[in-house]
Design a protein around this motif. Structure first.
Motif, PDB file in Angstrom:
ATOM      1  N   ASN A 164       0.832  -1.198   0.000  1.00 17.07           N
ATOM      2  CA  ASN A 164       0.000   0.000   0.000  1.00 17.07           C
ATOM      3  C   ASN A 164       0.868   1.251   0.000  1.00 17.07           C
ATOM      4  OD1 ASN A 164      -2.802  -1.128   0.418  1.00 17.07           O
ATOM      5  ND2 ASN A 164      -1.832  -1.969   2.238  1.00 17.07           N
ATOM      6  N   SER A 165       0.348   2.326  -0.602  1.00 15.13           N
ATOM      7  CA  SER A 165       1.019   3.626  -0.590  1.00 15.13           C
ATOM      8  C   SER A 165       0.027   4.666  -0.098  1.00 15.13           C
ATOM      9  CB  SER A 165       1.525   3.998  -1.989  1.00 15.13           C
ATOM     10  OG  SER A 165       2.482   3.064  -2.448  1.00 15.13           O
ATOM     11  N   PHE A 166       0.239   5.167   1.112  1.00 16.09           N
ATOM     12  CA  PHE A 166      -0.649   6.170   1.712  1.00 16.09           C
ATOM     13  C   PHE A 166       0.150   7.440   1.975  1.00 16.09           C
ATOM     14  CE2 PHE A 166      -2.866   2.355   3.968  1.00 16.09           C
ATOM     15  CZ  PHE A 166      -3.442   1.972   2.768  1.00 16.09           C
ATOM     16  N   PHE A 167      -0.302   8.552   1.391  1.00 14.35           N
ATOM     17  CA  PHE A 167       0.415   9.812   1.544  1.00 14.35           C
ATOM     18  C   PHE A 167      -0.545  10.897   2.043  1.00 14.35           C
ATOM     19  CE2 PHE A 167       2.819   7.304  -1.375  1.00 14.35           C
ATOM     20  CZ  PHE A 167       4.153   7.641  -1.171  1.00 14.35           C
ATOM     21  N   GLY A 168      -0.265  11.439   3.225  1.00 15.05           N
ATOM     22  CA  GLY A 168      -1.086  12.502   3.769  1.00 15.05           C
ATOM     23  C   GLY A 168      -1.603  12.175   5.159  1.00 15.05           C
ATOM     24  N   PHE A 169      -1.890  13.203   5.908  1.00 18.69           N
ATOM     25  CA  PHE A 169      -2.428  13.040   7.266  1.00 18.69           C
ATOM     26  C   PHE A 169      -3.661  12.145   7.243  1.00 18.69           C
ATOM     27  CE2 PHE A 169      -5.531  14.533  10.432  1.00 18.69           C
ATOM     28  CZ  PHE A 169      -4.809  14.359  11.597  1.00 18.69           C
ATOM     29  N   ASN A 170      -3.640  11.068   8.040  1.00 20.50           N
ATOM     30  CA  ASN A 170      -4.769  10.146   8.172  1.00 20.50           C
ATOM     31  C   ASN A 170      -5.067   9.343   6.905  1.00 20.50           C
ATOM     32  OD1 ASN A 170      -5.634  11.226  10.924  1.00 20.50           O
ATOM     33  ND2 ASN A 170      -7.391   9.978  10.383  1.00 20.50           N
ATOM     34  N   ALA A 171      -4.213   9.421   5.922  1.00 23.18           N
ATOM     35  CA  ALA A 171      -4.463   8.648   4.695  1.00 23.18           C
ATOM     36  C   ALA A 171      -4.477   7.164   5.032  1.00 23.18           C
ATOM     37  CB  ALA A 171      -3.382   8.940   3.661  1.00 23.18           C
ATOM     38  N   GLY A 172      -5.507   6.443   4.579  1.00 18.77           N
ATOM     39  CA  GLY A 172      -5.594   5.014   4.839  1.00 18.77           C
ATOM     40  C   GLY A 172      -5.637   4.666   6.308  1.00 18.77           C
ATOM     41  N   TYR A 173      -6.177   5.562   7.112  1.00 23.46           N
ATOM     42  CA  TYR A 173      -6.154   5.402   8.575  1.00 23.46           C
ATOM     43  C   TYR A 173      -6.770   4.083   9.036  1.00 23.46           C
ATOM     44  CZ  TYR A 173      -7.130   6.296  13.516  1.00 23.46           C
ATOM     45  OH  TYR A 173      -7.206   6.202  14.891  1.00 23.46           O
ATOM     46  N   SER A 174      -7.915   3.685   8.463  1.00 26.33           N
ATOM     47  CA  SER A 174      -8.649   2.511   8.941  1.00 26.33           C
ATOM     48  C   SER A 174      -8.280   1.225   8.227  1.00 26.33           C
ATOM     49  CB  SER A 174     -10.166   2.749   8.796  1.00 26.33           C
ATOM     50  OG  SER A 174     -10.571   3.888   9.527  1.00 26.33           O
ATOM     51  N   ASN A 175      -7.387   1.314   7.249  1.00 25.29           N
ATOM     52  CA  ASN A 175      -7.035   0.103   6.499  1.00 25.29           C
ATOM     53  C   ASN A 175      -6.457  -0.951   7.433  1.00 25.29           C
ATOM     54  OD1 ASN A 175      -6.674  -0.913   3.568  1.00 25.29           O
ATOM     55  ND2 ASN A 175      -4.750  -1.442   4.567  1.00 25.29           N
ATOM     56  N   ILE A 176      -6.943  -2.186   7.292  1.00 25.83           N
ATOM     57  CA  ILE A 176      -6.467  -3.278   8.139  1.00 25.83           C
ATOM     58  C   ILE A 176      -5.749  -4.333   7.304  1.00 25.83           C
ATOM     59  CG2 ILE A 176      -7.134  -5.082   9.758  1.00 25.83           C
ATOM     60  CD1 ILE A 176      -9.570  -3.415  10.509  1.00 25.83           C
ATOM     61  N   THR A 177      -6.494  -4.921   6.375  1.00 24.90           N
ATOM     62  CA  THR A 177      -5.904  -5.980   5.550  1.00 24.90           C
ATOM     63  C   THR A 177      -5.905  -5.644   4.065  1.00 24.90           C
ATOM     64  OG1 THR A 177      -8.040  -7.124   5.360  1.00 24.90           O
ATOM     65  CG2 THR A 177      -6.622  -7.729   7.219  1.00 24.90           C
ATOM     66  N   GLY A 178      -6.474  -4.500   3.698  1.00 26.31           N
ATOM     67  CA  GLY A 178      -6.490  -4.106   2.291  1.00 26.31           C
ATOM     68  C   GLY A 178      -5.080  -3.989   1.737  1.00 26.31           C
ATOM     69  N   SER A 179      -4.901  -4.419   0.487  1.00 28.71           N
ATOM     70  CA  SER A 179      -3.573  -4.407  -0.112  1.00 28.71           C
ATOM     71  C   SER A 179      -3.586  -3.741  -1.483  1.00 28.71           C
ATOM     72  CB  SER A 179      -3.050  -5.841  -0.259  1.00 28.71           C
ATOM     73  OG  SER A 179      -2.894  -6.457   1.001  1.00 28.71           O
ATOM     74  N   SER A 180      -2.424  -3.305  -1.898  1.00 29.63           N
ATOM     75  CA  SER A 180      -2.211  -2.725  -3.232  1.00 29.63           C
ATOM     76  C   SER A 180      -3.091  -1.502  -3.474  1.00 29.63           C
ATOM     77  CB  SER A 180      -2.461  -3.787  -4.315  1.00 29.63           C
ATOM     78  OG  SER A 180      -1.594  -4.885  -4.142  1.00 29.63           O
ATOM     79  N   ASN A 181      -3.256  -0.677  -2.450  1.00 29.00           N
ATOM     80  CA  ASN A 181      -4.013   0.567  -2.578  1.00 29.00           C
ATOM     81  C   ASN A 181      -3.062   1.759  -2.665  1.00 29.00           C
ATOM     82  OD1 ASN A 181      -6.897  -0.349  -2.077  1.00 29.00           O
ATOM     83  ND2 ASN A 181      -5.946  -1.102  -0.203  1.00 29.00           N
ATOM     84  N   SER A 182      -3.515   2.804  -3.366  1.00 27.06           N
ATOM     85  CA  SER A 182      -2.771   4.062  -3.435  1.00 27.06           C
ATOM     86  C   SER A 182      -3.698   5.193  -3.018  1.00 27.06           C
ATOM     87  CB  SER A 182      -2.244   4.311  -4.849  1.00 27.06           C
ATOM     88  OG  SER A 182      -1.313   3.323  -5.236  1.00 27.06           O
ATOM     89  N   PHE A 183      -3.436   5.785  -1.850  1.00 26.21           N
ATOM     90  CA  PHE A 183      -4.254   6.882  -1.337  1.00 26.21           C
ATOM     91  C   PHE A 183      -3.365   8.108  -1.183  1.00 26.21           C
ATOM     92  CE2 PHE A 183      -6.687   3.430   1.236  1.00 26.21           C
ATOM     93  CZ  PHE A 183      -7.295   2.981   0.070  1.00 26.21           C
TER      94      PHE A 183
END
Length: 332
Positions: A164-183
């Motif tokens: 996963n690629s999360f950029f920014g305050f709280n980006a992808g905050y609740s993600n638990i098992t999700g994969s291959s996401n770009s936020f």
């Protein structure tokens, strides 16, 4: 404590004089060193701080600075731990860089991780090749690998989600098992928990998505509405300050090869509808408008022009015309 510190400094003084013959002055319990200070333990390690690297056996090329840093390290090598309790439980993990209080605290065998910020990646145990930048980023990650979280609280609840690629305050905050996401963007993908292969770009983009996958949301607040949490294979291009709606300016369904424009669609050039078999069609459910023209848009002398239409307003009686091999002909 002061007496013990003074005695320790005096012992170090003897070592420094024997190796470098440089001067060390002790004044009011402060040490002033002129020259080089060699803290190499013989295996290219540097440990500074109470209990830092205390259990190291054969680990080499490590730098642990701060109280309780790298306490459990035994054979791990090429690690850099800076800050109280950082890398505390690392045993055999290698090539990790943890900077900040309790960063990478529970890392055990994970390797090639980079955690920067207070309590960044503190619960990572065996996860590898992660990059967490920002306080509390990747806070709950345990075994997830190949993640990049940038920003305070980014990827906070991720545990085993990977790539996963999360950029920014709280980006992808609740993600638990999700994969291959770009936020990308503050609060982007904030509610996503198990959804995978999503791309959300913009502040609050994809905010309501939870388990939906293969979605693309572009723009401030673009994404599904609060009543459509688990959509998949959808395209949302929009600006919505309330955070998501199901009829964005541009909507699409990847699995149905469908695109909808919820507004006015204007073409200033040529609009072509074609397929390999030339069987494609343009379906208009309501109306289409041809802007009136006072002159023909082309000479209508080549096969490439056949089929062109325009609304002729050059005379009192307006005409709808089409280009054929006989030239421009009236349709009414």
């Amino acid at each position: 404590m002061k007496a013990l510190l003074t005695l320790s400094i005096l012992l170090i003084t003897t070592l420094i004089y024997s190796q470098y013959n440089y001067g060390l002055e002790v004044e009011a319990h402060d040490a002033k060193i002129e020259g080089k200070l060699n803290l190499d333990d013989g295996n290219r390690n540097v440990f500074i701080g109470e209990y830092a690297g205390i259990n190291n056996s054969t680990g080499s090329a490590n730098v642990f600075i701060g109280k309780l840093t790298g306490v459990s390290n035994t054979t791990g090598y090429s690690n850099s731990f800076f800050g109280y309790g950082s890398g505390n439980l690392n045993t055999t993990g290698k090539a990790n860089s943890f900077f900040g209080v309790r960063s990478g605290q529970y890392n055990n065998t994970g390797f090639f991780n980079s955690f920067f910020g207070a309590e960044s990646g503190p619960n990572n145990t065996t996860g590898t090749q992660n990059s967490f930048f920002g306080s509390n980023s990747g806070n709950s990650n345990t075994t997830g690998d190949s993640n990049s979280f940038f920003g305070h609280l980014s990827g906070y609840n991720n545990t085993i989600g990977r790539s996963n690629s999360f950029f920014g305050f709280n980006a992808g905050y609740s993600n638990i098992t999700g994969s291959s996401n770009s936020f990308v963007g503050k609060f982007s993908g904030n509610s996503n928990t198990t959804g995978a292969f999503n791309s959300f770009f913009g502040y609050n983009s994809g905010y309501h998505n939870k388990s939906g996958g293969n979605n693309v949301a572009i723009g401030y607040g673009a994404g599904p509405g609060s009543s459509s949490l688990n959509q998949s294979n959808k395209l949302y291009i929009d600006i919505n300050f309330t955070g998501g709606r199901d009829n964005p300016l541009i909507y699409g369904e990847f699995d149905n090869n469908l695109v909808k424009i919820n507004g006015t669609f204007e073409v200033t050039g040529t609009l072509s509808v074609a397929s390999a078999a030339n069987l494609a069609s343009l379906h208009i459910s309501e109306t289409a408008k041809l802007e009136p023209q006072t002159a023909a848009p082309s000479t209508c002398t080549t096969a490439a022009e056949y089929g062109l239409m325009y609304y002729d307003s050059s005379s009192t009686t307006h005409k709808l015309k089409i280009c054929t091999n006989a030239g421009w002909e009236d349709l009414n």
